[in-house]
Scaffold this motif. Structure first.
Motif, mmCIF file in Angstrom:
data_model
loop_
_atom_site.group_PDB
_atom_site.id
_atom_site.type_symbol
_atom_site.label_atom_id
_atom_site.label_comp_id
_atom_site.label_asym_id
_atom_site.label_seq_id
_atom_site.Cartn_x
_atom_site.Cartn_y
_atom_site.Cartn_z
ATOM 1 N N ILE A 28 0.848 -1.185 0.000
ATOM 2 C CA ILE A 28 0.000 0.000 0.000
ATOM 3 C C ILE A 28 0.893 1.249 0.000
ATOM 4 C CG2 ILE A 28 -0.355 -0.154 2.536
ATOM 5 C CD1 ILE A 28 -2.829 1.356 -0.020
ATOM 6 N N ALA A 29 0.690 2.080 -1.025
ATOM 7 C CA ALA A 29 1.557 3.257 -1.179
ATOM 8 C C ALA A 29 1.204 4.333 -0.168
ATOM 9 C CB ALA A 29 1.435 3.803 -2.597
ATOM 10 N N LEU A 30 2.247 4.969 0.367
ATOM 11 C CA LEU A 30 2.082 6.137 1.246
ATOM 12 C C LEU A 30 2.201 7.395 0.381
ATOM 13 C CD1 LEU A 30 4.386 4.836 4.118
ATOM 14 C CD2 LEU A 30 1.880 4.628 3.955
ATOM 15 N N VAL A 31 3.223 7.434 -0.462
ATOM 16 C CA VAL A 31 3.319 8.457 -1.519
ATOM 17 C C VAL A 31 3.017 7.712 -2.820
ATOM 18 C CG1 VAL A 31 4.843 10.043 -2.767
ATOM 19 C CG2 VAL A 31 5.005 9.854 -0.260
ATOM 20 N N LYS A 32 2.017 8.204 -3.540
ATOM 21 C CA LYS A 32 1.422 7.420 -4.629
ATOM 22 C C LYS A 32 2.097 7.631 -5.980
ATOM 23 C CE LYS A 32 -2.043 6.427 -1.806
ATOM 24 N NZ LYS A 32 -2.314 5.077 -1.321
ATOM 25 N N TYR A 33 2.142 6.555 -6.730
ATOM 26 C CA TYR A 33 2.582 6.574 -8.139
ATOM 27 C C TYR A 33 1.329 6.721 -8.997
ATOM 28 C CZ TYR A 33 3.023 3.312 -12.235
ATOM 29 O OH TYR A 33 2.934 2.676 -13.443
ATOM 30 N N TRP A 34 1.259 7.790 -9.776
ATOM 31 C CA TRP A 34 0.093 7.977 -10.650
ATOM 32 C C TRP A 34 0.565 8.775 -11.857
ATOM 33 C CZ3 TRP A 34 -3.821 5.051 -10.846
ATOM 34 C CH2 TRP A 34 -5.020 5.432 -11.440
ATOM 35 N N GLY A 165 3.370 -1.767 -12.764
ATOM 36 C CA GLY A 165 4.317 -0.850 -12.123
ATOM 37 C C GLY A 165 4.524 -1.081 -10.637
ATOM 38 N N SER A 166 3.441 -0.956 -9.857
ATOM 39 C CA SER A 166 3.594 -1.005 -8.406
ATOM 40 C C SER A 166 4.009 -2.395 -7.910
ATOM 41 C CB SER A 166 2.304 -0.565 -7.716
ATOM 42 O OG SER A 166 1.243 -1.406 -8.092
ATOM 43 N N ALA A 167 3.973 -3.399 -8.777
ATOM 44 C CA ALA A 167 4.413 -4.748 -8.394
ATOM 45 C C ALA A 167 5.885 -4.763 -8.007
ATOM 46 C CB ALA A 167 4.174 -5.725 -9.542
ATOM 47 N N CYS A 168 6.661 -3.807 -8.529
ATOM 48 C CA CYS A 168 8.097 -3.798 -8.200
ATOM 49 C C CYS A 168 8.316 -3.485 -6.730
ATOM 50 C CB CYS A 168 8.854 -2.825 -9.096
ATOM 51 S SG CYS A 168 8.592 -1.102 -8.679
ATOM 52 N N ARG A 169 7.273 -2.976 -6.040
ATOM 53 C CA ARG A 169 7.399 -2.692 -4.609
ATOM 54 C C ARG A 169 6.926 -3.862 -3.754
ATOM 55 N NH1 ARG A 169 4.253 2.631 -5.453
ATOM 56 N NH2 ARG A 169 2.737 1.130 -4.686
ATOM 57 N N SER A 170 6.616 -5.014 -4.387
ATOM 58 C CA SER A 170 6.077 -6.158 -3.630
ATOM 59 C C SER A 170 7.072 -7.303 -3.481
ATOM 60 C CB SER A 170 4.808 -6.680 -4.321
ATOM 61 O OG SER A 170 3.679 -6.005 -3.814
ATOM 62 N N SER A 221 -9.862 1.392 -15.062
ATOM 63 C CA SER A 221 -8.675 0.643 -14.628
ATOM 64 C C SER A 221 -7.534 1.607 -14.324
ATOM 65 C CB SER A 221 -8.241 -0.310 -15.741
ATOM 66 O OG SER A 221 -7.740 0.453 -16.814
ATOM 67 N N SER A 222 -6.528 1.126 -13.572
ATOM 68 C CA SER A 222 -5.412 2.050 -13.307
ATOM 69 C C SER A 222 -4.618 2.328 -14.576
ATOM 70 C CB SER A 222 -4.526 1.610 -12.147
ATOM 71 O OG SER A 222 -4.370 0.257 -12.059
ATOM 72 N N THR A 223 -4.615 1.386 -15.527
ATOM 73 C CA THR A 223 -3.918 1.651 -16.809
ATOM 74 C C THR A 223 -4.482 2.916 -17.455
ATOM 75 O OG1 THR A 223 -3.811 -0.730 -17.060
ATOM 76 C CG2 THR A 223 -3.284 0.564 -19.015
ATOM 77 N N GLY A 225 -6.279 5.250 -15.939
ATOM 78 C CA GLY A 225 -6.034 6.370 -15.021
ATOM 79 C C GLY A 225 -4.644 6.979 -15.208
ATOM 80 N N HIS A 226 -3.622 6.105 -15.323
ATOM 81 C CA HIS A 226 -2.255 6.603 -15.540
ATOM 82 C C HIS A 226 -2.179 7.417 -16.837
ATOM 83 C CE1 HIS A 226 -0.017 4.554 -12.359
ATOM 84 N NE2 HIS A 226 -0.647 3.428 -12.629
ATOM 85 N N GLN A 227 -2.826 6.886 -17.879
ATOM 86 C CA GLN A 227 -2.790 7.563 -19.197
ATOM 87 C C GLN A 227 -3.345 8.979 -19.096
ATOM 88 O OE1 GLN A 227 -1.187 6.440 -21.680
ATOM 89 N NE2 GLN A 227 -0.878 4.468 -20.683
HETATM 90 O O1 PMV Z 1 0.708 -0.515 -10.537
HETATM 91 P P1 PMV Z 1 -0.549 0.061 -11.088
HETATM 92 O O2 PMV Z 1 -0.415 0.436 -12.530
HETATM 93 O O3 PMV Z 1 -1.754 -0.777 -10.805
HETATM 94 O O4 PMV Z 1 -0.800 1.470 -10.350
HETATM 95 C C1 PMV Z 1 -1.075 1.548 -8.996
HETATM 96 C C2 PMV Z 1 -1.266 2.953 -8.600
HETATM 97 C C3 PMV Z 1 -1.761 3.195 -7.180
HETATM 98 O O5 PMV Z 1 -2.062 2.001 -6.519
HETATM 99 C C4 PMV Z 1 -3.007 4.030 -7.217
HETATM 100 C C5 PMV Z 1 -0.713 3.957 -6.390
HETATM 101 C C6 PMV Z 1 0.513 3.184 -5.997
HETATM 102 O O6 PMV Z 1 1.576 3.817 -5.935
HETATM 103 O O7 PMV Z 1 0.405 1.991 -5.696
#
Ligand code: PMV
Length: 361
Positions: A28-34, A165-170, A221-223, A225-227
């Protein structure tokens, strides 16, 4: 490390068959990637708590084929064949083939299961891509036993990023930072790193209860949303704000400054959703119950002085964050006051975790 460090070695003696299993957590992101550019290069740096209970377990069985033209695979989700997940995995494997040249030699059977509902807004793609990447790295490690642990985990994170993307933090535990930041040594757009600065012990056991407001599929979807951050009127300021927030978080994390933590984390969550509401086309993922929960959290915090706060992913669910020392009373508050806003009264108690683990078959 650069992209070149992740190119495959010269493998010899490929095994005929085998099976590997990894369990990777959500985060769970504290500072978000978007916002991002191809392929999953983040527009701004981010940081997350690695979770513990919410995880994906994936097994990859591999068997050598007679032809070496391309890889093939079968996919099982929770024990059943899952055709509609296959295109995403196909794209992922095609994308990472140049980094894992053994892929084309094998037929893979991928078996995966989650500890939480799929598409509930809990990042199932994060834990799923992380677990699959670790399995594939485990196979590569069998072919190249000299690979050291730092390359193994950095490449697993790199591959996971190419999946989602955010999978790299898992991959790793506690706090993981991703995205180049001038003041964070070792930070990279290519993979996540363990947060390199001092962290007060209060954050090592922090609790996260995920309030499942809406378990259905998300409308956007987040895809997509990012776009929508391309040509977004507030994008540039938002990207700068995320970088500053990483600077601001450093003393907060070191000192265990819960008041500072609450302000920063809640502001990040609402800013993420503000970006969605000010995109063109605009959209909203929060539901009326999301708002009810947020208001009740604010009220409870004011009345009891308990340092609870919320954060949000790209969905309607609310992550309630609080120190382990307040566990009992916060869990009563959840049961008595917040559960009624959850779909079928459901929530998941989780906490900060240590990262992915290998499961012995
Ligand atoms: O990894 P994605 O493309 O599903 O994007 C996730 C984006 C947020 O969950 C909203 C924020 C984050 O940093 O995890």
């Amino acid at each position: 490390m650069t992209e070149n460090d992740f190119l495959p070695g010269d493998y010899q003696n490929l095994p005929e068959k085998g099976k590997v299993t990894w369990k990777a957590p959500s985060n769970i992101a504290l500072v978000k990637y978007w916002g991002k550019r191809p392929v999953q290069i983040p527009a701004n740096p981010s940081i997350s708590f690695t979770l513990d209970a919410c995880a994906t377990t994936t097994s990859v069985s591999f068997e050598k084929k007679n032809t070496k033209e391309s890889f093939s695979f079968d996919l099982f989700f929770e024990g059943k064949p899952k055709e509609d997940f296959k295109p995403k995995i196909q794209t992922f494997l095609e994308r990472i083939e140049i980094y894992l040249s053994f892929l084309k030699e094998y037929h893979f059977t991928i078996e995966t299961s989650n500890s939480f509902p799929h598409s509930s807004g809990i990042a199932s793609s994060a834990s799923g891509m992380a677990a699959l990447s670790l399995c594939l790295m485990d196979i590569e490690k069998q072919l190249n036993p000299k690979m050291d642990a730092s390359l193994f985990f950095a490449k697993a994170s790199y591959l996971a990023r190419l999946g989602s993307g955010s999978a790299c933090r898992s991959i790793k535990g506690n706090l993981v930072q991703w995205g180049k930041h001038l003041n964070i040594p070792g930070s990279s757009d290519l993979y996540g790193i363990e947060y390199p600065f001092e962290v007060n012990p209060v954050f090592e056991t922090y609790c996260d209860t995920i309030l499942l407001v809406h378990k259905g599929q998300k409308q956007v979807s987040s895809t997509v949303g990012h776009q929508l951050m391309h040509n977004h009127p507030y994008a540039e300021n938002r990207f700068k704000q995320a970088s500053s927030n990483l600077d601001n978080l450093k003393p907060i994390l070191a000192n265990g400054d819960l008041e500072g933590f609450i302000k920063l984390v809640e502001s990040e969550a609402l800013t993420l959703h503000a970006m969605m509401m000010t995109s063109m086309p605009y959209f909203m993922l929060m539901k009326p119950d999301t708002m009810e929960i947020i208001n009740k959290i604010w009220q409870y915090r004011e009345e009891t002085n308990t340092p609870v706060c919320f954060t949000l992913d790209a969905g309607a669910n609310v992550h309630l964050l609080y120190p382990a020392s307040d566990k009992e009373k916060v869990r009563d508050f959840i049961k008595d006051t917040l559960a009624e806003h959850c779909e079928n009264g459901q929530y998941i108690h989780d906490q900060v975790g240590e990262g992915a683990i290998k499961i012995n078959n």
